[in-house]
Design a protein around this motif. Structure first.
Motif, PDB file in Angstrom:
ATOM      1  N   ARG B  83       0.846  -1.205   0.000  1.00 21.43           N
ATOM      2  CA  ARG B  83       0.000   0.000   0.000  1.00 21.43           C
ATOM      3  C   ARG B  83       0.872   1.242   0.000  1.00 21.43           C
ATOM      4  O   ARG B  83       0.571   2.235  -0.702  1.00 21.43           O
ATOM      5  N   TYR B  84       1.916   1.198   0.775  1.00 19.31           N
ATOM      6  CA  TYR B  84       2.827   2.346   0.827  1.00 19.31           C
ATOM      7  C   TYR B  84       3.430   2.582  -0.552  1.00 19.31           C
ATOM      8  O   TYR B  84       3.512   3.710  -1.020  1.00 19.31           O
ATOM      9  N   GLN B  85       3.814   1.463  -1.217  1.00 20.90           N
ATOM     10  CA  GLN B  85       4.404   1.582  -2.543  1.00 20.90           C
ATOM     11  C   GLN B  85       3.427   2.167  -3.542  1.00 20.90           C
ATOM     12  O   GLN B  85       3.778   2.911  -4.440  1.00 20.90           O
ATOM     13  N   HIS B  94      -2.991   1.269   8.232  1.00 15.40           N
ATOM     14  CA  HIS B  94      -3.861   0.248   8.796  1.00 15.40           C
ATOM     15  C   HIS B  94      -3.165  -1.118   8.806  1.00 15.40           C
ATOM     16  O   HIS B  94      -3.298  -1.886   9.763  1.00 15.40           O
ATOM     17  N   GLU B  95      -2.460  -1.380   7.779  1.00  9.63           N
ATOM     18  CA  GLU B  95      -1.751  -2.667   7.730  1.00  9.63           C
ATOM     19  C   GLU B  95      -0.654  -2.714   8.787  1.00  9.63           C
ATOM     20  O   GLU B  95      -0.471  -3.744   9.470  1.00  9.63           O
ATOM     21  N   PHE B  96       0.057  -1.630   8.947  1.00 11.13           N
ATOM     22  CA  PHE B  96       1.136  -1.617   9.943  1.00 11.13           C
ATOM     23  C   PHE B  96       0.562  -1.767  11.343  1.00 11.13           C
ATOM     24  O   PHE B  96       1.117  -2.451  12.207  1.00 11.13           O
ATOM     25  N   LEU B 109       5.172   0.371  14.396  1.00 17.46           N
ATOM     26  CA  LEU B 109       4.638   1.665  14.788  1.00 17.46           C
ATOM     27  C   LEU B 109       5.446   2.779  14.128  1.00 17.46           C
ATOM     28  O   LEU B 109       4.902   3.795  13.689  1.00 17.46           O
ATOM     29  N   TYR B 110       6.717   2.544  14.096  1.00 16.54           N
ATOM     30  CA  TYR B 110       7.580   3.531  13.457  1.00 16.54           C
ATOM     31  C   TYR B 110       7.205   3.702  11.995  1.00 16.54           C
ATOM     32  O   TYR B 110       7.095   4.810  11.488  1.00 16.54           O
ATOM     33  N   ASN B 111       7.005   2.555  11.302  1.00 17.83           N
ATOM     34  CA  ASN B 111       6.644   2.612   9.894  1.00 17.83           C
ATOM     35  C   ASN B 111       5.298   3.266   9.691  1.00 17.83           C
ATOM     36  O   ASN B 111       5.083   3.995   8.717  1.00 17.83           O
ATOM     37  N   ALA B 112       4.403   3.028  10.597  1.00 18.47           N
ATOM     38  CA  ALA B 112       3.104   3.685  10.497  1.00 18.47           C
ATOM     39  C   ALA B 112       3.268   5.189  10.629  1.00 18.47           C
ATOM     40  O   ALA B 112       2.587   5.976   9.958  1.00 18.47           O
ATOM     41  N   GLY B 113       4.187   5.584  11.503  1.00 17.56           N
ATOM     42  CA  GLY B 113       4.423   7.008  11.644  1.00 17.56           C
ATOM     43  C   GLY B 113       4.985   7.601  10.377  1.00 17.56           C
ATOM     44  O   GLY B 113       4.634   8.716   9.977  1.00 17.56           O
ATOM     45  N   VAL B 114       5.855   6.830   9.737  1.00 19.57           N
ATOM     46  CA  VAL B 114       6.417   7.320   8.469  1.00 19.57           C
ATOM     47  C   VAL B 114       5.325   7.494   7.443  1.00 19.57           C
ATOM     48  O   VAL B 114       5.282   8.482   6.712  1.00 19.57           O
ATOM     49  N   ALA B 115       4.433   6.536   7.391  1.00 26.00           N
ATOM     50  CA  ALA B 115       3.334   6.649   6.431  1.00 26.00           C
ATOM     51  C   ALA B 115       2.444   7.816   6.762  1.00 26.00           C
ATOM     52  O   ALA B 115       1.942   8.528   5.882  1.00 26.00           O
ATOM     53  N   ALA B 116       2.234   8.074   8.077  1.00 25.59           N
ATOM     54  CA  ALA B 116       1.387   9.188   8.476  1.00 25.59           C
ATOM     55  C   ALA B 116       2.034  10.497   8.096  1.00 25.59           C
ATOM     56  O   ALA B 116       1.361  11.458   7.712  1.00 25.59           O
ATOM     57  N   GLU B 117       3.326  10.579   8.242  1.00 19.80           N
ATOM     58  CA  GLU B 117       4.034  11.796   7.828  1.00 19.80           C
ATOM     59  C   GLU B 117       3.852  12.027   6.341  1.00 19.80           C
ATOM     60  O   GLU B 117       3.673  13.146   5.894  1.00 19.80           O
ATOM     61  N   ARG B 118       3.829  10.869   5.564  1.00 19.95           N
ATOM     62  CA  ARG B 118       3.631  11.037   4.139  1.00 19.95           C
ATOM     63  C   ARG B 118       2.258  11.587   3.824  1.00 19.95           C
ATOM     64  O   ARG B 118       2.037  12.273   2.829  1.00 19.95           O
ATOM     65  N   GLY B 120       0.929  13.717   5.715  1.00 22.51           N
ATOM     66  CA  GLY B 120       0.849  15.057   6.269  1.00 22.51           C
ATOM     67  C   GLY B 120       0.055  15.108   7.554  1.00 22.51           C
ATOM     68  O   GLY B 120      -0.350  16.187   8.002  1.00 22.51           O
ATOM     69  N   GLN B 121      -0.156  13.949   8.124  1.00 24.96           N
ATOM     70  CA  GLN B 121      -0.916  13.892   9.369  1.00 24.96           C
ATOM     71  C   GLN B 121       0.085  13.915  10.518  1.00 24.96           C
ATOM     72  O   GLN B 121       0.460  12.868  11.074  1.00 24.96           O
ATOM     73  N   TRP B 122       0.478  15.128  10.829  1.00 22.10           N
ATOM     74  CA  TRP B 122       1.596  15.296  11.752  1.00 22.10           C
ATOM     75  C   TRP B 122       1.265  14.794  13.118  1.00 22.10           C
ATOM     76  O   TRP B 122       2.093  14.126  13.769  1.00 22.10           O
ATOM     77  N   SER B 123       0.077  15.068  13.537  1.00 24.86           N
ATOM     78  CA  SER B 123      -0.292  14.665  14.892  1.00 24.86           C
ATOM     79  C   SER B 123      -0.354  13.150  14.985  1.00 24.86           C
ATOM     80  O   SER B 123       0.100  12.544  15.951  1.00 24.86           O
ATOM     81  N   ARG B 124      -0.890  12.614  13.991  1.00 28.39           N
ATOM     82  CA  ARG B 124      -1.007  11.159  13.972  1.00 28.39           C
ATOM     83  C   ARG B 124       0.360  10.507  13.896  1.00 28.39           C
ATOM     84  O   ARG B 124       0.623   9.514  14.589  1.00 28.39           O
ATOM     85  N   ALA B 125       1.185  11.115  13.083  1.00 29.11           N
ATOM     86  CA  ALA B 125       2.537  10.564  12.976  1.00 29.11           C
ATOM     87  C   ALA B 125       3.240  10.645  14.308  1.00 29.11           C
ATOM     88  O   ALA B 125       3.951   9.732  14.739  1.00 29.11           O
ATOM     89  N   ALA B 126       3.027  11.778  14.969  1.00 27.22           N
ATOM     90  CA  ALA B 126       3.654  11.935  16.269  1.00 27.22           C
ATOM     91  C   ALA B 126       3.171  10.903  17.259  1.00 27.22           C
ATOM     92  O   ALA B 126       3.936  10.386  18.089  1.00 27.22           O
ATOM     93  N   ASP B 127       1.916  10.590  17.131  1.00 22.66           N
ATOM     94  CA  ASP B 127       1.376   9.568  18.030  1.00 22.66           C
ATOM     95  C   ASP B 127       2.052   8.230  17.818  1.00 22.66           C
ATOM     96  O   ASP B 127       2.390   7.513  18.769  1.00 22.66           O
TER      97      ASP B 127
END
Lengths: 468, 574
Positions: B83-85, B94-96, B109-118, B120-127
Motif C-alpha cells: 500500500r505504501y508503494q 492500517h496494515e502496519f 509503529l515507526y513505519n506507520a508514523g512514516v506513512a502518516a508523515e507522508r 501530512g498527518q503530523w499529529s497522527r505521525a507523532a502519536d
C-alpha cells in the motif's frame, strides 16, 4: 471405449455351423424311389387267413377266365399245402394289373367245413358249371375235391367219387385246355387207380383207360399233366388232349391221347407211348415248345441215392407212337429224350433240386411254350436253399438252352425254397395275353410273380418295369 | 537505483517474508517466541533500537507468541508495504497497525508514523512515534524521535484546521556509500500552489553527502515531508529512515547474544534476541555455556529485518532458503540425497550459510538442479519451473486378481499394474480366464498417471452351446452316414430294377427307406441343434466387462528403503 468380446465366438460358431449345414445340404439323401411299385418281381404275401410259416406258396394254381360281366381276368390261387387255407389273388382284370389284392379266401378255420388236408393240390378252372374263375383243390386224404369260384364267393363245392372208399381223389390235378370241352380238369385218384375228368357240368367222370393197360394201372393218377394234342397225333380222337401220368406199379411214364372217339361219340383214351424206369419222385409237365402242335413232355425224377432232382428229361411225343415197347431213358438207345441239366447262368446261384417242379407257359406270346424248371434247393447269394426258377425259351427246334434265364429273389431268404411250386398266370389281357411265371417260396411264405423274365419277346430286358 | 519508496517497500516485503520464516522456523524448532525475551537484571530489556553508540539489551520474544501471529504480522507487513508503494498511505497505516496487533514489534509503529508523515498527518505521525518510544524507550534514536515528535506536534498545531493538499513532485536522491550501504537522502519537493490558497509549509532542507548521488523522480499525490536521514544521527525535525531489526535465534535457546560496534557493546541479551538497529556493521557473538562461542559480522542496512539463526552444536550460522517450483510439490534435496528430501516445494527452511547444490524432483517432471549461495541472516528465494517428462504412466486395477493387462496388444503384466507408457493413445485390454475382455482407448499424457479401473464380468459359459453344437454335428454326421447307406441301397435297387430282377418286397427297399428317413431325421435334428447352438453362443445375458478411464494425474514418488538399498517407489492408493 469398451468393445464387445463375443463377436469372435459367435463368428466361429456361425462359421462352423455354416460348414456343417452346407455339408449336410450337399449330402441330403432325398427321397428313395418307390421301388416296390417299380419292381419287376411282385411278391404276394399271405393274408391273415394264413398262419405264420404255413407254407404259403407251396401249391399254386393259375386261373384264367371271364368275370360275370364278361371281362377277361386272371387269378392266382395259393395254398400252403395240405391242411392250409386257400386265397385267391387278382392278377389282372380287363388289362388292369393289380397284383396283390386278395379277392377271397377260404378254409381258414376248422369250422369252415373244409377237409383237414384241404389244399394239397390245386388247379385253375376256367369255369365250373355256371361259375367262373374257379379253382379246384384236392384233398386226397379226404378223398375230396373242393371247388371254389370267384363268381360264388363263400361257396365251396365238395366232390367225391366212390364214397366210402379211399380214392385219394385229387392227389394230382391237371387243367384241360379249352379245346377239350368235355372236361375242365383231370383229377387223379390213385387210391382208386383211376383218373377222373371233371366235366363242365361239375360231374366227375372216370377217364376210360386203354385196355392194354389193364393190370398195370394200379395207383394210376398220382401225377398228371395235360396238353392240347392235334388230331394228327391223337390217333383219330377229336378234341384230344395229351395226358401224361405214371403207372407206379411198373415205374412207367405213360402218355395217353384222350379225346372223343368219333366212332362212339364218347370219351376214350389211347396209349401214345411210355418210358420205363421212371422211378422215385416224379414231376411231369407237357407243352408245345416247338409250336408244331404236338406237345413235348418233360419229366424229372428224384431217386436214390440222393433223392434229389438233378435234371429234366424231354420227350418228343411224336416218337412215342409205339404201342408195345416203352422206352427206357436209362439206356443208350434212348435217342428221344433230351436231358436238360441245370445251366450255370449265375455265379450267385448254386443250382440244386433242379426239376423238382416243372411247368410250361408262353411267356413271350410267340406260340412256343417255355419250360419252367424249379430248383428250390438252390443257394442264392450264399443263402442256403433260397431257391431259383430256370426258364428255357421254346423255339421251333426245341428248348433254347443257351437262352435260359434264372429267376431268383433279389433279396433271398434262407430256406425260402423259391420254385417249390410253379405255375403261370396270364397278363396282357385280352389281346396281348401271355404267361407270367409264378413261383412259390413256401419257406418264406411268399409267392413271386416274375413279370420280367428277360426272354426275348417278353418284356424288354433291362426295362425298369416289365409290365405288360 | 532505488527511491525511498521502493526501498521501503523492499524492506517491508523482506521483513514480512523473513518474519514468516522466522516464525515458522522457530515455531517448528521449538515453538519459541521470536520477539524479545523478558529482561534479566544484568541484561535490561531494551525495546528501543540500538546504535553503535547506544548499546542496549536486546528484547526477546514475549511469551505466548505463535506462528500464526507471526504469519499474520508478516502478511500485514507485506500489505502495508504494498500500500505504501502504491501511495495508499492510509491503507498502509492500517496494515502496519494490524501487523503490530499481531506481533508487537515497535518497528511497525515507526513505519506507520512514516506513512502518516507522508500523509501530512503530523499529529497522527507523532502519536505513532510516541508509541514507538513507549515500546522501545531506550532506542538509540529516542532523542531524535522525541524531537521529531515535538516538531510534528508543532506543525500540527500550526497547520490547523486543515492543510490544503498540494501536488508536489519530489526528487529523491540516493547516496550510495562506498561500503555498499545505501541510504535514502530525502526529497526536494517542488510544490505547486493550488489556486486560492496559500499553503504554509516548511521547506525541507537537505544535506549533500560527500558520496555520489543518484537521483530519481517520483510523482506522488501527497505533500512529502522532507527528511534528512544521516548515518550517524537524526535530523532535528524528521526521522524518515527506516529502522532495521535484527533477530537472533539459537538452537538451543538461552545463548547470550552480543552486538558490538567496534569495541562498544551495542546490545546484549539472551536468545531468542531481537534488536532494532541503525544502519551499520556490527559484530555478533553468541555464547552458550555448553557450546563454544561463535561470532559473525553482520552488515545492517536501513529498513531491513535480519533473522540470524545459529546452530550452536554445529557452530555455524544458518540462513533461509525458500524454493518455489511450478508446479509445487517437488522434493527438495540439498547437497545430495543421502539425507533424503529436505522438504517439498514451496520449501522454506534454514540452511547453513554458504554454497549449496539443490535438486528438485517431482514425479512426472524432469529433475532440476541449482547451485545457490545463502548468506548469514539472508533469505534466498528460488523460483524453479519444472518441465514434464516425455513419458506417462498407466495404472490399471481390476476386480479380478491376476488379470492380464495388454497395451497395444502386448501383454505388459498383471493387475494391479502400473508402468511407463509413451504419450498418446493406446489400446488397453484387460483379460482373465473365464471373464469377458475389457478394452478401451486410453490417452496417456506426458508426465502424468492415467488410472484405469476395470470390472471384469464372467463370460457366459459356452458349455451348453458347445455341447449342442457337437451333438448337432454328430447328428448331421449320422445323417450323412445314413444317407450314404441309403444311397448305396438305392443304387443297388435301381440296378436290379433296371435289370428286371428286383422283387417288390426286397428288404433293401424298406431298409433304404429307413436309412433315408433316418438321414432326414438326423439332418433335421442336426440343423435344430445347430440353431440352438447358435442361440446359445450368441445369447449372453451377462453384461460386458466395463471400466473407467480416470483423469490423468500426477504420480507420487516416495522413497523406498530396505536392507539392500534405497530408492524410490511410486505409490498410489485406489
Amino acid at each position: 471405449m469398451a468393445r464387445a468380446s463375443t463377436c469372435m465366438v459367435s463368428r466361429r460358431a456361425v462359421t462352423t455351423l455354416s460348414a456343417v449345414v452346407l455339408a449336410a445340404a450337399g449330402c441330403l439323401p432325398g427321397e428313395i424311389a418307390d421301388f416296390s411299385a417299380q419292381a419287376s418281381t411282385r411278391v404276394v404275401h399271405p393274408s391273415s387267413a394264413f398262419e405264420a410259416n404255413s407254407g404259403f406258396g407251396r401249391v399254386l394254381a393259375g386261373v384264367y377266365g371271364v368275370t360275370a360281366d364278361g371281362t377277361h381276368a386272371s387269378r392266382l390261387s395259393v395254398t400252403g399245402g395240405s391242411g392250409t387255407p386257400f386265397a385267391s389273388y387278382a392278377i389282372e382284370t380287363g388289362g388292369d394289373f393289380k397284383l396283390g389284392s386278395e379277392l377271397f379266401h377260404g378254409c381258414s378255420t376248422p369250422a369252415s367245413g373244409c377237409p383237414v388236408d384241404f389244399g394239397a393240390t390245386a388247379v385253375g378252372l376256367t369255369s365250373f358249371g355256371a361259375e367262373h374263375l374257379c379253382t379246384a383243390f384236392g384233398a386226397p386224404a379226404s378223398d375230396e375235391l373242393d371247388i371254389a369260384c370267384e363268381s360264388d364267393l363263400g361257396t365251396i363245392q365238395a366232390l367225391h367219387v366212390a364214397p366210402g372208399t379211399s380214392t385219394q381223389l385229387g392227389q394230382a390235378l391237371a387243367d384241360l385246355p379249352t379245346t377239350s370241352p368235355w372236361g375242365v380238369a383231370l383229377v387223379g385218384a390213385p387210391g382208386a387207380s383211376a383218373i377222373y375228368v371233371l366235366a363242365p357240368d361239375t360231374r366227375l367222370n372216370p377217364l376210360p383207360l386203354p385196355a392194354s393197360l389193364e393190370g398195370a394201372t394200379f395207383g394210376i393218377g398220382e401225377v398228371l399233366a395235360a396238353a392240347p394234342l392235334p388230331e394228327s397225333a391223337s390217333n383219330g380222337l377229336t378234341e384230344a388232349v395229351l395226358v401224361v401220368t405214371r403207372l407206379p406199379s411198373v415205374s412207367r411214364l405213360l402218355m395217353l391221347a384222350v379225346g372223343i372217339d368219333p366212332s362212339v361219340g364218347s370219351l376214350a383214351s389211347l396209349r401214345l407211348g411210355c418210358v420205363d424206369g421212371v422211378e422215385g419222385e416224379l414231376t411231369v409237365a407237357a407243352g408245345d415248345v416247338t409250336a408244331d402242335g404236338v406237345p413235348e413232355v418233360f419229366f424229372s425224377t428224384a431217386t436214390a441215392p440222393t433223392f434229389a432232382h438233378l435234371d429234366v428229361r424231354q420227350l418228343d411225343v411224336t416218337t412215342l407212337f409205339r404201342e408195345s415197347d416203352c422206352l427206357d431213358p436209362g439206356t443208350a438207345d434212348d435217342p428221344v429224350t433230351t436231358k436238360v441239366i441245370c445251366p450255370d447262368l449265375d455265379a450267385s446261384v448254386a443250382c440244386a433240386g433242379f426239376g423238382e417242379t416243372l411247368a410250361t407257359g408262353d411267356l413271350d406270346a410267340d406260340g412256343n411254350q417255355e419250360l419252367l424248371v424249379g430248383a428250390p434247393d438252390s443257394d442264392v447269394d450264399g443263402h442256403r436253399a433260397a431257391g431259383a426258377v430256370y426258364v428255357f425259351p421254346g423255339t421251333s427246334s426245341g428248348l433254347d438252352l443257351a437262352g435260359a434265364r434264372v429267376l431268383a429273389d433279389s433279396g433271398p431268404d434262407v430256406d425260402a425254397r423259391l420254385g417249390a411250386a410253379l405255375t403261370t398266370v396270364k397278363t396282357g389281357l385280352p389281346d396281348a395275353a401271355h404267361d407270367e411265371v409264378v413261383a412259390g417260396a413256401p419257406g418264406a411264405d411268399r409267392v413271386f410273380l416274375f413279370l420280367c423274365t428277360g426272354i426275348p419277346g417278353d418284356s424288354a430286358e433291362g426295362n425298369a418295369r416289365c409290365l405288360p | 537505483m532505488m527511491d525511498l519508496g521502493r526501498k521501503l517497500s523492499l524492506a517491508g516485503l523482506l521483513c514480512a517474508g523473513l518474519l514468516g520464516v522466522v516464525a515458522s522456523g522457530v515455531a517448528s524448532a521449538q515453538d519459541a517466541p521470536v520477539v524479545a525475551a523478558p529482561a534479566t537484571p544484568d541484561a535490561p530489556v531494551a525495546a528501543a533500537s540500538a546504535t553503535p553508540d547506544a548499546p542496549v539489551a536486546a528484547a526477546s520474544a514475549p511469551p505466548g507468541a505463535t506462528r500464526a501471529s507471526l504469519e499474520a504480522a508478516r502478511e500485514h507487513m507485506e500489505q502495508g508495504q504494498a500500500r505504501y508503494q502504491a501511495g495508499d498511505f492510509e491503507a498502509a497505516i492500517h496494515e502496519f497497525e494490524a501487523a503490530y496487533a499481531a506481533r508487537s514489534f515497535s518497528a511497525f509503529l515507526y513505519n506507520a508514523g512514516v506513512a502518516a508523515e507522508r500523509l501530512g498527518q503530523w499529529s497522527r505521525a507523532a502519536d505513532f512515534y510516541e508509541r514507538y518510544l513507549t515500546g522501545d524507550p531506550h532506542s538509540s534514536d529516542a532523542a531524535d524521535v522525541r524531537r521529531n515528535v515535538d516538531n510534528l506536534r508543532t506543525r500540527a498545531l500550526a497547520e490547523q484546521p486543515v492543510q490544503p493538499i498540494v501536488t508536489v513532485t519530489t526528487t529523491v536522491e540516493h547516496h550510495v556509500v562506498e561500503s555498499g550501504t545505501e541510504t535514502p537522502t530525502g526529497t526536494t519537493p517542488t510544490e505547486t500552489t493550488p489556486t486560492g490558497t496559500t499553503p504554509t509549509e516548511t521547506t525541507p532542507t537537505e544535506t549533500t553527502p560527500t558520496e555520489t548521488t543518484a537521483t530519481e523522480t517520483t510523482a506522488t499525490g501527497t505533500t512529502p515531508t522532507g527528511t534528512t536521514p544521516t548515518v550517524d544521527g537524526l535530523a532535528e525535525t524528521t526521522t524518515q529512515v527506516m529502522k532495521s531489526l535484527l533477530s537472533v535465534q539459537t538452537e538451543p535457546a538461552g545463548a547470550t547474544v552480543t552486538l558490538r560496534w567496534g569495541d562498544r557493546v551495542v546490545a546484549t541479551g539472551p536468545s531468542p534476541f531481537a534488536q532494532t538497529l541503525d544502519e551499520g556493521e556490527y559484530a555478533l557473538s553468541v555464547e552458550h555455556p555448553d557450546y563454544r562461542t561463535i561470532g559473525e559480522r553482520v552488515r545492517v542496512h536501513a529498513g531491513k529485518v535480519y533473522v540470524v539463526i545459529v546452530e550452536m552444536s554445529q557452530g555455524h550460522f544458518l540462513g533461509y532458503l525458500q524454493v518455489v517450483s511450478d508446479p509445487p510439490g517437488a522434493n527438495v534435496f540439498i547437497d545430495g540425497r543421502e539425507q533424503g528430501a529436505a522438504g517439498q516445494t514451496p520449501f522454506r527452511s534454514v540452511v547453513d550459510t554458504g554454497t549449496h547444490h539443490l535438486t528438485l524432483e517431482r514425479a512426472g517432471f524432469a529433475p532440476e538442479e541449482r547451485d545457490v549461495e545463502v548468506d548469514v541472516g539472508a533469505e534466498l528465494r528460488l523460483n524453479v519451473p519444472l518441465a514434464r517428462v516425455d513419458y506417462g504412466r498407466l495404472r490399471v486395477v481390476a476386480s479380478q486378481p491376476h488379470a492380464r493387462v495388454l497395451v497395444d496388444g502386448e501383454e505388459v503384466g498383471e493387475v494391479p499394474y502400473e508402468g511407463q507408457v509413451s504419450p498418446g493413445s493406446h489400446e488397453v485390454e484387460v483379460e482373465a480366464d473365464g471373464m469377458k475382455t475389457f478394452s478401451a482407448d486410453v490417452t496417456i499424457e506426458r508426465g502424468q498417471l492415467t488410472p484405469v479401473r476395470v470390472r471384469l464380468r464372467p463370460r457366459q459359459g459356452r458349455s451348453a452351446a458347445w455341447t449342442t453344437l457337437i451333438l448337432g454335428v454328430g447328428s448331421a454326421g449320422a445323417g450323412l452316414y445314413l444317407g450314404m447307406r441309403g444311397t448305396d441301397l438305392r443304387d443297388q435297387l435301381s440296378a436290379e430294377r433296371d435289370a428286371g430282377t428286383l422283387a417288390s418286397d426286397d428288404p433293401r427297399i424298406l431298409r433304404g427307406r429307413l436309412f433315408y428317413y433316418g438321414a432326414d431325421v438326423a439332418y433335421g435334428l442336426g440343423a435344430l441343434l445347430g440353431v440352438f447352438s447358435i442361440y446359445y453362443f450368441l445369447r449372453d445375458p451377462l453384461p460386458d466387462s466395463d471400466g473407467r478411464v480416470l483423469e490423468p494425474r500426477d504420480w507420487a514418488l516416495s522413497p523406498s528403503f530396505d536392507r539392500d538399498g534405497a530408492g524410490a517407489t511410486l505409490t498410489g492408493r485406489f
